[in-house]
Scaffold this motif. Structure first.
Motif, short mmCIF file in Angstrom:
data_model
loop_
_atom_site.label_atom_id
_atom_site.label_comp_id
_atom_site.label_asym_id
_atom_site.label_seq_id
_atom_site.Cartn_x
_atom_site.Cartn_y
_atom_site.Cartn_z
N VAL A 1 -27.92 -32.53 -28.37
CA VAL A 1 -27.18 -33.34 -29.26
C VAL A 1 -25.96 -32.62 -29.75
CG1 VAL A 1 -27.25 -34.06 -31.84
CG2 VAL A 1 -29.24 -34.62 -30.04
N PHE A 2 -26.17 -31.31 -30.08
CA PHE A 2 -24.94 -30.38 -30.68
C PHE A 2 -23.89 -30.34 -29.67
CE2 PHE A 2 -27.98 -29.01 -33.91
CZ PHE A 2 -27.67 -30.04 -34.69
N SER A 3 -24.20 -29.97 -28.27
CA SER A 3 -23.22 -30.11 -27.26
C SER A 3 -22.64 -31.39 -26.61
CB SER A 3 -23.99 -29.32 -26.26
OG SER A 3 -24.82 -30.07 -25.24
N GLY A 4 -23.30 -32.39 -27.32
CA GLY A 4 -22.85 -33.72 -26.74
C GLY A 4 -23.14 -34.15 -25.38
N THR A 5 -24.07 -33.38 -24.69
CA THR A 5 -24.67 -33.61 -23.35
C THR A 5 -25.77 -34.51 -23.37
OG1 THR A 5 -25.91 -31.64 -23.31
CG2 THR A 5 -23.64 -31.57 -22.27
N GLY A 6 -26.33 -34.82 -24.57
CA GLY A 6 -27.40 -35.66 -24.36
C GLY A 6 -27.94 -36.04 -25.67
N GLN A 7 -28.98 -36.94 -25.85
CA GLN A 7 -29.28 -37.23 -27.15
C GLN A 7 -31.02 -37.03 -27.33
OE1 GLN A 7 -28.40 -41.50 -26.40
NE2 GLN A 7 -30.40 -41.75 -26.08
N ALA A 8 -31.40 -36.84 -28.56
CA ALA A 8 -32.90 -36.62 -28.92
C ALA A 8 -33.80 -37.93 -28.61
CB ALA A 8 -33.05 -36.06 -30.35
#
Length: 129
Positions: free
Chosen positions: A83-90
């Motif tokens: 989430v914080f790196s912008g590479t995926g979601q929870a």
């Protein structure tokens, strides 16, 4: 009557999916990758919609430890990193096993878990190898 695949009996917590999912068994590694949000599609290309209980829910802790062989905080760290790196979601969070059942039953491609006593015929059990 709900049939439970052979191999699903070692835990009272079952891996469940929407009835339209055409995958009926997953390895522990694949299941871990899906719940860590690293694998985002079913083998046929359909998006996986992952549902989890809150981190402090005892069933979530048991599922993570018994079925995925990880601790709940390790999953949370993986989700936070993406989430914080912008590479995926929870994954999608639900508040109870009843809500889990409802969401899995009504969301195409959905995957989650619940205790055997919450199971009904609106969802299918996915065997873990």
């Amino acid at each position: 009557m709900v049939s439970v695949p052979i191999g699903a009996n070692e835990s009272s917590i079952l891996l469940i999916a929407h009835p339209d999912v055409d995958t009926h068994r997953l390895t522990r590694d694949t299941t871990r990758a899906v719940f860590a949000m690293r694998q985002r599609t079913w083998p046929n290309g359909q998006a996986v919609r992952v549902y989890v209980l809150p981190n402090d829910h005892p069933v979530h802790a048991r599922f993570a430890k018994e079925r995925l062989s990880v601790y709940p905080h390790q999953l949370q760290l993986a989700w936070d990193r993406m989430v914080f790196s912008g590479t995926g979601q929870a994954p999608n969070r639900v508040g109870s096993q009843s809500e889990m059942l409802e969401r899995i039953a009504t969301t195409p491609g959905a995957l989650g878990y619940l205790e055997r006593e919450y199971l009904d015929d609106r969802v299918q059990v996915i065997a873990m190898e």
